[in-house]
Design a protein around this motif. Structure first.
Motif, PDB file in Angstrom:
ATOM      1  N   GLY A  52       0.652  -1.197   0.032  1.00 53.86           N
ATOM      2  CA  GLY A  52      -0.090   0.081   0.016  1.00 53.86           C
ATOM      3  C   GLY A  52       0.882   1.463   0.104  1.00 53.86           C
ATOM      4  N   PHE A  53       1.931   1.044   0.673  1.00 52.76           N
ATOM      5  CA  PHE A  53       2.866   2.266   0.606  1.00 52.76           C
ATOM      6  C   PHE A  53       3.322   2.757  -0.661  1.00 52.76           C
ATOM      7  N   GLU A  54       3.632   1.809  -1.430  1.00 56.11           N
ATOM      8  CA  GLU A  54       4.107   1.996  -2.988  1.00 56.11           C
ATOM      9  C   GLU A  54       2.869   2.501  -3.741  1.00 56.11           C
ATOM     10  N   VAL A  55       1.637   2.117  -3.435  1.00 56.10           N
ATOM     11  CA  VAL A  55       0.508   2.774  -4.432  1.00 56.10           C
ATOM     12  C   VAL A  55       0.501   4.148  -3.743  1.00 56.10           C
ATOM     13  N   LEU A  56       0.329   4.210  -2.344  1.00 60.44           N
ATOM     14  CA  LEU A  56       0.396   5.511  -1.843  1.00 60.44           C
ATOM     15  C   LEU A  56       1.435   6.642  -2.395  1.00 60.44           C
ATOM     16  N   ASP A  57       2.648   6.246  -2.601  1.00 62.27           N
ATOM     17  CA  ASP A  57       3.449   7.127  -3.230  1.00 62.27           C
ATOM     18  C   ASP A  57       3.216   7.684  -4.632  1.00 62.27           C
ATOM     19  N   GLN A  58       2.657   6.647  -5.505  1.00 64.14           N
ATOM     20  CA  GLN A  58       2.259   6.855  -6.946  1.00 64.14           C
ATOM     21  C   GLN A  58       1.082   7.828  -6.846  1.00 64.14           C
ATOM     22  N   VAL A  59       0.140   7.582  -5.839  1.00 64.01           N
ATOM     23  CA  VAL A  59      -1.159   8.421  -6.004  1.00 64.01           C
ATOM     24  C   VAL A  59      -0.670   9.776  -5.669  1.00 64.01           C
ATOM     25  N   GLN A  60       0.383   9.935  -4.308  1.00 66.49           N
ATOM     26  CA  GLN A  60       0.547  11.261  -4.144  1.00 66.49           C
ATOM     27  C   GLN A  60       1.344  12.223  -5.043  1.00 66.49           C
ATOM     28  N   ALA A  61       1.916  11.372  -6.302  1.00 62.93           N
ATOM     29  CA  ALA A  61       2.550  11.924  -7.180  1.00 62.93           C
ATOM     30  C   ALA A  61       1.503  12.633  -8.216  1.00 62.93           C
ATOM     31  N   LEU A  62       0.223  12.180  -8.191  1.00 60.60           N
ATOM     32  CA  LEU A  62      -0.634  12.868  -9.031  1.00 60.60           C
ATOM     33  C   LEU A  62      -0.747  14.182  -9.015  1.00 60.60           C
ATOM     34  N   PRO A  63      -1.139  15.015 -10.015  1.00 61.88           N
ATOM     35  CA  PRO A  63      -1.458  16.536  -9.984  1.00 61.88           C
ATOM     36  C   PRO A  63      -2.359  16.802  -8.920  1.00 61.88           C
ATOM     37  N   ALA A  64      -3.474  15.922  -8.681  1.00 66.92           N
ATOM     38  CA  ALA A  64      -4.763  16.276  -7.863  1.00 66.92           C
ATOM     39  C   ALA A  64      -4.922  14.947  -6.984  1.00 66.92           C
ATOM     40  N   PRO A  65      -4.102  14.492  -6.389  1.00 70.99           N
ATOM     41  CA  PRO A  65      -4.332  13.297  -5.453  1.00 70.99           C
ATOM     42  C   PRO A  65      -5.624  12.999  -4.750  1.00 70.99           C
ATOM     43  N   PRO A  66      -6.583  12.156  -4.782  1.00 67.13           N
ATOM     44  CA  PRO A  66      -7.729  12.029  -4.072  1.00 67.13           C
ATOM     45  C   PRO A  66      -7.481  11.566  -2.734  1.00 67.13           C
ATOM     46  N   ILE A  67      -8.429  11.668  -1.886  1.00 66.38           N
ATOM     47  CA  ILE A  67      -8.211  11.608  -0.463  1.00 66.38           C
ATOM     48  C   ILE A  67      -8.088  10.009  -0.270  1.00 66.38           C
ATOM     49  N   THR A  68      -6.982   9.799   0.324  1.00 74.95           N
ATOM     50  CA  THR A  68      -6.723   8.341   0.811  1.00 74.95           C
ATOM     51  C   THR A  68      -6.785   7.913   2.205  1.00 74.95           C
ATOM     52  N   ILE A  69      -7.826   7.068   2.460  1.00 75.67           N
ATOM     53  CA  ILE A  69      -7.765   6.328   3.776  1.00 75.67           C
ATOM     54  C   ILE A  69      -7.145   4.955   3.771  1.00 75.67           C
ATOM     55  N   MET A  70      -6.084   4.936   4.589  1.00 75.84           N
ATOM     56  CA  MET A  70      -5.563   3.372   4.566  1.00 75.84           C
ATOM     57  C   MET A  70      -6.471   2.421   5.470  1.00 75.84           C
ATOM     58  N   ILE A  71      -6.322   1.311   4.955  1.00 70.95           N
ATOM     59  CA  ILE A  71      -6.999   0.179   5.820  1.00 70.95           C
ATOM     60  C   ILE A  71      -5.768  -0.581   6.098  1.00 70.95           C
ATOM     61  N   SER A  72      -5.831  -0.875   7.483  1.00 69.42           N
ATOM     62  CA  SER A  72      -4.706  -1.602   8.040  1.00 69.42           C
ATOM     63  C   SER A  72      -5.363  -2.916   8.994  1.00 69.42           C
ATOM     64  N   ALA A  73      -4.500  -4.003   8.781  1.00 69.67           N
ATOM     65  CA  ALA A  73      -5.154  -4.879   9.782  1.00 69.67           C
ATOM     66  C   ALA A  73      -4.526  -4.854  11.239  1.00 69.67           C
ATOM     67  N   HIS A  74      -5.242  -5.425  12.111  1.00 69.15           N
ATOM     68  CA  HIS A  74      -5.168  -5.320  13.327  1.00 69.15           C
ATOM     69  C   HIS A  74      -3.487  -5.491  13.863  1.00 69.15           C
TER      70      HIS A  74
END
Length: 392
Positions: free
Chosen positions: A62-84
């Motif tokens: 998810g970190f790798e995807v998040l990095d690519q999302v944040q590199a977008l000109p207008a990144p969407p709101i990102t809410i992370m889902i994590s296991a307990h």
């Protein structure tokens, strides 16, 4: 406030199915992807408002995807889902740009509240940013091309001066009304700004419209009519399409510009008015003055401070900024997500000659916003008259 579009990126299909059902029940539009690669493709395709991103995906983290999302000109709101037990990793994701996180197993009501709260905050933030951006522009004028920078400098200088007359000339749709308002606001935004299109009124009504009329001055004049000149006293009178003004009325306007006094139709008393007159035309008034189609003395009286408004084709560098500005403003007006213009689409827009100038560009963005709200606009979605201009 509109409901958000949500993309879920998680490989647990049962969870995804349950989430989609629950979120759609709340009126949200929901899409799903089950790995990082397809998730990124969906983001580019759908431009969602919110992405629910699992930390652990089958093809990448998810970190790798998040990095690519944040590199977008207008990144969407990102809410992370994590296991307990992955709370520390989720907090780290927030530091890397995610807006929030939630741990499995989670309460659906809590997740819905999290999405709604973040979405509302983003909308309010974007609205404030949009308003500030508009205020940061010189009275709503947008552009950084050399032609526009020169014009903005002239607007500031002339607007602050004591010039009583300004003549704006430029093609239809190039923004003459906006320039007139900017000139007025530079001097005194609180003063009256009165506008009239000289081509929109019948010739027999124009004089009364401009200078007013006394009771009984003509059939139907059952009370005194206050003219636009008197209403604009202390501020600005904007005469659009002044080339349409009949020659006899041009003579009366010239007298007013020289004396600052006028008589209402049917009136005997002279009225004084202190105001700035901004005239505009898409015709070459100097040529018309030489041919007798426009009074030569009035032309020179108006032409004390001439401003030539460039066509959009003369300021192509401003097209991406104007298109983005229109997309944001029209989306707010329609209550939808703004369209996203791909680089290829912007290139095509910049190559088009825009015979209708800024008005035509705005109309094009408005059409795309209504028909393709929130989508990434490709060249084939543009009107045919624009795509014909694209290099083959």
């Amino acid at each position: 406030m509109r409901t958000p579009t949500v993309l879920i990126i998680d490989d647990e299909k049962n969870l995804v199915s349950s989430l989609m059902f629950s979120l759609e029940e709340e009126g949200m539009t929901v899409f799903a992807a089950y790995d990082g690669k397809s998730g990124l493709t969906e983001i580019e395709k759908r431009t969602p408002d919110v992405v629910l991103l699992d930390l652990k995906l089958p093809d990448q983290s998810g970190f790798e995807v998040l990095d690519q999302v944040q590199a977008l000109p207008a990144p969407p709101i990102t809410i992370m889902i994590s296991a307990h037990g992955d709370t520390r990793a989720a907090v780290e994701a927030v530091k890397k740009g995610a807006q929030d996180y939630i741990t499995k197993p989670f309460d659906l009501d809590e997740l819905i509240l999290l999405i709604q709260r973040n979405h509302k905050h983003r909308q309010l933030t974007e609205e404030v940013a949009y308003r500030r951006e508009r205020e940061a522009d010189v009275h709503g004028l947008v552009g950084h091309s050399s032609a526009m920078r020169k014009l903005l400098d002239q607007v500031e200088r002339i607007g602050k001066s004591s010039a009583r007359t300004v003549l704006l000339q430029g093609p239809s749709g190039s923004g003459k009304t906006l320039i007139a308002k900017a000139l007025h606001a530079t001097k005194d935004r609180a003063a009256p700004f009165v506008s009239v299109n000289c081509a929109s009124l019948p010739e027999n009504l124009l004089e009364a419209e401009l200078f007013g009329a006394e009771k009984g001055a003509y059939t139907g004049a059952d009370k005194r009519r206050t003219g636009l000149v008197e209403l604009a006293n202390g501020g600005t009178l904007f005469l659009d399409e002044i080339g349409e003004l009949p020659l006899p009325l041009q003579a009366k306007l010239l007298t007013f510009l020289e004396t600052h006094r006028f008589r209402a139709v049917g009136g005997q008393k002279e009225i004084e008015a202190d105001l700035r007159v901004i005239a505009a035309s898409n015709r070459d008034l100097q040529t018309e003055a030489q041919t007798g189609a426009f009074r030569e003395d009035l032309f020179y009286r108006l032409n004390v401070m001439p401003l030539t408004i460039p066509s959009l084709a003369e300021r192509r560098d401003d097209i991406p900024m104007l298109a983005s500005n229109f997309a944001t403003g029209l989306a707010a007006q329609e209550g939808c997500r703004p369209i996203n213009l791909s680089s290829e689409t912007l290139t095509t827009l910049c190559n088009y000659d825009w015979p209708g100038n800024i008005r035509e560009l705005r109309n094009t963005i408005e059409r795309l916003t209504i028909l393709h709200a929130g989508e990434s606009i490709n060249v084939d979605q543009l009107p045919p008259e624009i795509t014909k201009s694209a290099p083959q």
